[in-house]
Design an enzyme around this catalytic site. Structure first.
Site, mmCIF file in Angstrom:
data_model
loop_
_atom_site.group_PDB
_atom_site.id
_atom_site.type_symbol
_atom_site.label_atom_id
_atom_site.label_comp_id
_atom_site.label_asym_id
_atom_site.label_seq_id
_atom_site.Cartn_x
_atom_site.Cartn_y
_atom_site.Cartn_z
ATOM 1 N N ASP A 181 -10.581 -42.333 -13.362
ATOM 2 C CA ASP A 181 -10.415 -43.612 -14.051
ATOM 3 C C ASP A 181 -11.805 -43.924 -14.565
ATOM 4 O O ASP A 181 -12.699 -44.258 -13.781
ATOM 5 C CB ASP A 181 -9.949 -44.696 -13.075
ATOM 6 C CG ASP A 181 -9.715 -46.022 -13.786
ATOM 7 O OD1 ASP A 181 -10.607 -46.429 -14.559
ATOM 8 O OD2 ASP A 181 -8.670 -46.643 -13.577
ATOM 9 N N HIS A 182 -12.014 -43.788 -15.869
ATOM 10 C CA HIS A 182 -13.401 -43.820 -16.346
ATOM 11 C C HIS A 182 -14.066 -45.187 -16.144
ATOM 12 O O HIS A 182 -15.287 -45.274 -16.128
ATOM 13 C CB HIS A 182 -13.512 -43.338 -17.797
ATOM 14 C CG HIS A 182 -13.104 -44.321 -18.843
ATOM 15 N ND1 HIS A 182 -11.799 -44.538 -19.201
ATOM 16 C CD2 HIS A 182 -13.843 -45.154 -19.620
ATOM 17 C CE1 HIS A 182 -11.755 -45.459 -20.143
ATOM 18 N NE2 HIS A 182 -12.975 -45.852 -20.431
ATOM 19 N N HIS A 244 -7.362 -49.380 -15.113
ATOM 20 C CA HIS A 244 -8.692 -49.993 -15.224
ATOM 21 C C HIS A 244 -8.739 -51.439 -14.712
ATOM 22 O O HIS A 244 -9.671 -51.826 -13.994
ATOM 23 C CB HIS A 244 -9.171 -49.972 -16.680
ATOM 24 C CG HIS A 244 -9.031 -48.644 -17.354
ATOM 25 N ND1 HIS A 244 -9.304 -47.458 -16.716
ATOM 26 C CD2 HIS A 244 -8.644 -48.301 -18.610
ATOM 27 C CE1 HIS A 244 -9.097 -46.451 -17.559
ATOM 28 N NE2 HIS A 244 -8.687 -46.937 -18.708
HETATM 29 O O1 LIG Z 1 -8.290 -45.552 -21.028
HETATM 30 C C1 LIG Z 1 -8.385 -46.192 -22.049
HETATM 31 O O2 LIG Z 1 -9.502 -46.914 -22.252
HETATM 32 C C2 LIG Z 1 -9.892 -47.283 -23.567
HETATM 33 C C3 LIG Z 1 -10.928 -48.383 -23.389
HETATM 34 O O3 LIG Z 1 -12.025 -47.833 -22.730
HETATM 35 P P1 LIG Z 1 -13.478 -48.454 -22.928
HETATM 36 O O4 LIG Z 1 -14.340 -47.662 -22.033
HETATM 37 O O5 LIG Z 1 -13.798 -48.296 -24.381
HETATM 38 O O6 LIG Z 1 -13.359 -49.891 -22.578
HETATM 39 C C4 LIG Z 1 -8.725 -47.752 -24.395
HETATM 40 O O7 LIG Z 1 -9.139 -47.904 -25.733
HETATM 41 C C5 LIG Z 1 -7.633 -46.735 -24.357
HETATM 42 O O8 LIG Z 1 -6.481 -47.240 -25.053
HETATM 43 C C6 LIG Z 1 -7.241 -46.414 -22.943
HETATM 44 O O9 LIG Z 1 -6.369 -45.282 -22.945
#
Ligand SMILES: O=C1O[C@H](COP(=O)(O)O)[C@@H](O)[C@H](O)[C@H]1O
Ligand SMILES: NC(=O)C1=CN([C@@H]2O[C@H](COP(=O)(O)OP(=O)(O)OC[C@H]3O[C@@H](n4cnc5c(N)ncnc54)[C@H](OP(=O)(O)O)[C@@H]3O)[C@@H](O)[C@H]2O)C=CC1
Length: 499
Positions: A181-182, A244
Site C-alpha cells: 500500500d504505497h 489508503h
Molecule cells: O492507489 C492509488 O493512488 C493514487 C493516488 O496516489 P497518490 O500517491 O498520488 O496520492 C490514485 O490516483 C489512484 O487512483 C489509486 O489507484
C-alpha cells in the site's frame, strides 16, 4: 535506519507496464545510487513483448532518466546493465522453465545465494496464477529467501480476497507475502507514529478527553485518465478507501506498540479495525456519501464530467468521491468522529490529516471574538510534508482580540507528486525482510468486511449518488455530513494557497 540490501535477484512481472517504468525502475535506481544496493543484484523483467536484454536495458535507462531528477548518465547505464529481459506469458507453464534457467545463471553470476524477490506489477487477475506456477515449477525452491510483492487491488471484496489469499498462501508463507500500500511508504504517514509516540505532549492528550474530531482528506485534481476499465468497477471506495484511507485511520488511532517490531505495530493497527464500527444499511446511508464529478474547471482548464470520459458508461453510477463519518468504539476514541473524504477532480491535490482539539473548560478569551480557532494539529502528507499546530495568541498592541497562529515544520516542499519515494522505501524494506509497512492478511480481511457492507447497501436498496463540480471540494452532501455535527471540513492547506 538504512541497511545495505543483501545480494538478490528481483523479478518484475509486468516490466513493460506503467508502474514498472514510472515507479519501480526509478525507485530501484535511487536505492542503487544511494549505495543501499551494491553490485550483486540482478533484475529480470517479464512480459509478452519482444525485447532483447539490450533493448530492455535501454528502456530502463530512459525510464530512470525521465522519472528521476538529476541523474548521472554513467551511473544509470551501470544500473541498467543489471537488468535482463524474458519474453513470457505468465499463464503459460513452460515459460517458467526459461525463467528458472535464467535465474539460475544470474544467481551464480551475481552470487545472490538464491535470494529472490518477485514483484507482481500486473493486473490483479494474475496475482493467484504467478505464485502457483513459481512454486509448482520449482522456482521458489532455492537456498535463499523468497518474497513476493502483491500490488493492489487485493481482491474486490472479502470472498475474492480470501480466495486470492488462500491461493498465494499455497506457495508463500504469510511472512514472505508483502501486500503493498504505497501510502504506507509515504514519509509523513510513517512519521505519524513518531509524532505521536515520540512526543509526550501529544500522546498524553491523544484521546477522546481532548480530541474533538479527526479529519483525513486525500483529494486529487486528476480525473480517471486512461484507467476507466479498472475504475468503473472499483470507484473511489475500493480504489482509495479500502486501502489508503483506512491505513491512515489506523496510523492515527492505533495504540502504542510494545516494541518497534513489525508484528507489534501491525497487531496494534489491526485492533483499530476490530473496533471500527461496521455499519448496517441505515448507518451506511447516514454516514457515507458517494459522489461523482460533473464538468468544471481545474486550474482554469475546462474538464469533462466523469460520464463523458473515455470508456466510461454514460449511465455509470461509479463514485469518484467518498466522504464518511467513522467511529472507533474503544476506550480511547468513543465519541470522536473520524471524518474521511477522497475524490478525483477536486480543487487541489492534497493529503492532510487534521486533529481538532476540544476547547478549554472556560471561554476566557474567545467569548467575544469570531477569530478563535480550535487548536489544530495538521499532518501534511503531500504535496508539502510537515506538521503544523494552530494556536491562539494575542495580536500585537492594545487589543483583547485573538490571532490564530501556525507553528509549522516543513519537512520538504512539494517536488514531484506521486514521486517514487514511497516505492523506494517499501522496496528497501522488503529486500531487507521488514514487513512493518506492508498490509497483513487480517488487516486486509477486516477492511474488506467493513467496505463490503457499504458496497452491499449501495448496490442493493441504494443510497443516492450525489454530484460535484470538477474543481470543487466535493458535493454539498459531504458538507452536510459535518454541519449536522456542528463541524465543517478544514480546507487543505494547499487550497488556501492556490485559491
Ligand atoms: O492507489 C492509488 O493512488 C493514487 C493516488 O496516489 P497518490 O500517491 O498520488 O496520492 C490514485 O490516483 C489512484 O487512483 C489509486 O489507484
Ligand atoms: N500504474 C500505477 O501507477 C499503479 C499501478 N498499480 C497496480 O500495479 C499493477 C500494474 O499496473 P500498471 O503497470 O499500471 O499496468 P499496465 O497495464 O501498464 O502493465 C501491465 C503489464 O503486464 C504485462 N502483461 C499483461 N499480460 C501479461 C501476460 N499474460 N504475461 C506477461 N505479462 C503480461 C504487460 O506487458 P505485455 O502486454 O507486453 O505482456 C505490462 O508489462 C496493477 O495491479 C495496478 O493496479 C497500483 C498503484 C499504482
Amino acid at each position: 535506519m538504512i541497511h545495505s540490501i543483501p545480494n538478490a535477484s528481483i523479478v518484475i512481472f509486468g516490466a513493460t507496464g506503467d508502474l514498472a517504468h514510472r515507479k519501480l525502475f526509478p525507485a530501484l535506481y535511487q536505492l542503487y545510487q544511494k549505495g543501499h544496493m551494491k553490485e550483486n543484484f540482478s533484475v529480470v523483467g517479464v512480459s509478452r513483448k519482444e525485447y532483447s536484454h539490450e533493448q530492455f536495458q535501454q528502456e530502463v535507462y530512459e525510464a530512470v532518466n525521465e522519472h528521476t531528477p538529476g541523474t548521472e548518465s554513467d551511473k544509470v547505464k551501470k544500473f541498467a546493465s543489471h537488468f535482463y529481459y524474458l519474453k513470457m506469458d505468465v499463464t503459460s507453464e513452460p515459460s517458467y522453465h526459461e525463467l528458472e534457467e535464467l535465474l539460475n545463471v544470474l544467481d551464480r553470476d551475481y552470487q545472490t545465494n538464491g535470494n529472490r524477490l518477485y514483484y507482481l506489477a500486473m493486473a490483479p487477475r494474475f496475482f493467484g496464477t504467478i505464485p502457483t506456477f513459481l512454486k509448482s515449477e520449482g522456482i521458489t525452491n532455492t537456498e535463499g529467501w523468497q518474497r513476493i510483492v502483491i500490488e493492489k487491488p487485493f481482491g474486490h471484496d472479502l470472498p475474492s480476497a480470501t480466495k486470492l489469499n488462500e491461493e498465494i498462501q499455497q506457495s508463500f508463507n504469510e511472512d514472505d507475502i508483502y501486500r503493498i500500500d504505497h501510502y504506507l511508504g509515504k514519509e509523513m504517514v510513517q512519521n505519524i507514529q513518531v509524532i505521536r509516540f515520540g512526543n509526550a505532549i501529544f500522546e498524553s492528550i491523544w484521546n477522546n478527553k481532548y480530541i474533538d474530531s479527526v479529519q483525513i482528506t486525500s483529494s486529487e485534481t486528476l480525473g480517471v485518465e486512461d484507467r476507466a476499465a479498472y475504475y468503473e468497477k472499483s470507484g473511489a471506495l475500493l480504489d482509495m478507501v479500502q486501502n489508503h484511507m483506512l491505513q491512515m485511520v489506523m496510523m492515527v488511532a492505533m495504540e502504542p506498540p510494545g516494541e518497534l517490531k513489525p508484528e507489534h505495530i501491525r497487531d496494534e493497527k489491526v485492533k483499530v479495525l476490530r473496533s471500527l464500527r461496521f455499519f448496517n444499511e441505515e448507518e451506511v446511508r447516514k454516514n457515507v456519501i458517494r459522489g461523482q464529478y460533473t464538468d468544471g474547471k481545474i486550474k482554469g482548464e475546462s474538464v469533462p464530467a466523469y460520464l463523458k470520459e473515455e470508456n466510461v458508461d454514460p449511465e455509470s453510477k461509479t463514485e469518484t468521491f467518498v466522504a464518511a463519518k467513522l467511529f472507533i468504539d474503544n476506550f480511547r476514541w468513543t465519541g470522536v468522529p473520524f471524518y474521511i473524504r477522497t475524490g478525483k477532480r477536486m480543487a487541489v491535490k492534497s493529503t492532510e490529516i487534521v486533529i481538532q482539539f476540544k476547547q478549554g473548560p472556560m471561554a476566557l478569551y474567545h467569548a467575544n471574538t469570531e477569530k478563535y480557532q480550535p487548536n489544530l494539529l495538521r499532518i501534511h502528507i503531500q504535496p508539502d510534508e510537515g506538521v503544523s499546530l494552530t494556536l491562539n495568541a494575542k495580536p500585537k498592541g492594545d487589543t483583547s482580540d485573538l490571532l490564530p497562529i501556525d507553528m509549522t515544520y516543513n519537512n520538504k516542499s512539494a517536488t514531484d507528486m506521486n514521486s517514487p519515494e514511497a516505492y523506494e522505501k517499501l522496496l528497501h524494506d522488503c529486500l531487507l525482510g521488514n514487513s512493518t509497512y506492508f498490509t497483513r492478511w487480517d488487516e486486509v480481511a477486516l477492511s474488506w468486511e467493513f467496505i463490503d457492507r457499504i458496497t452491499k447497501t449501495w448496490n442493493g436498496t441504494g443510497a443516492p449518488i450525489t454530484y460535484y463540480n470538477s474543481g470543487s471540494m466535493g458535493p454539498q452532501e459531504a458538507e452536510q455530513l459535518l454541519y449536522a455535527d456542528g463541524h465543517s471540513w478544514w480546507e487543505p492547506t494547499k487550497v488556501r494557497e492556490e485559491c
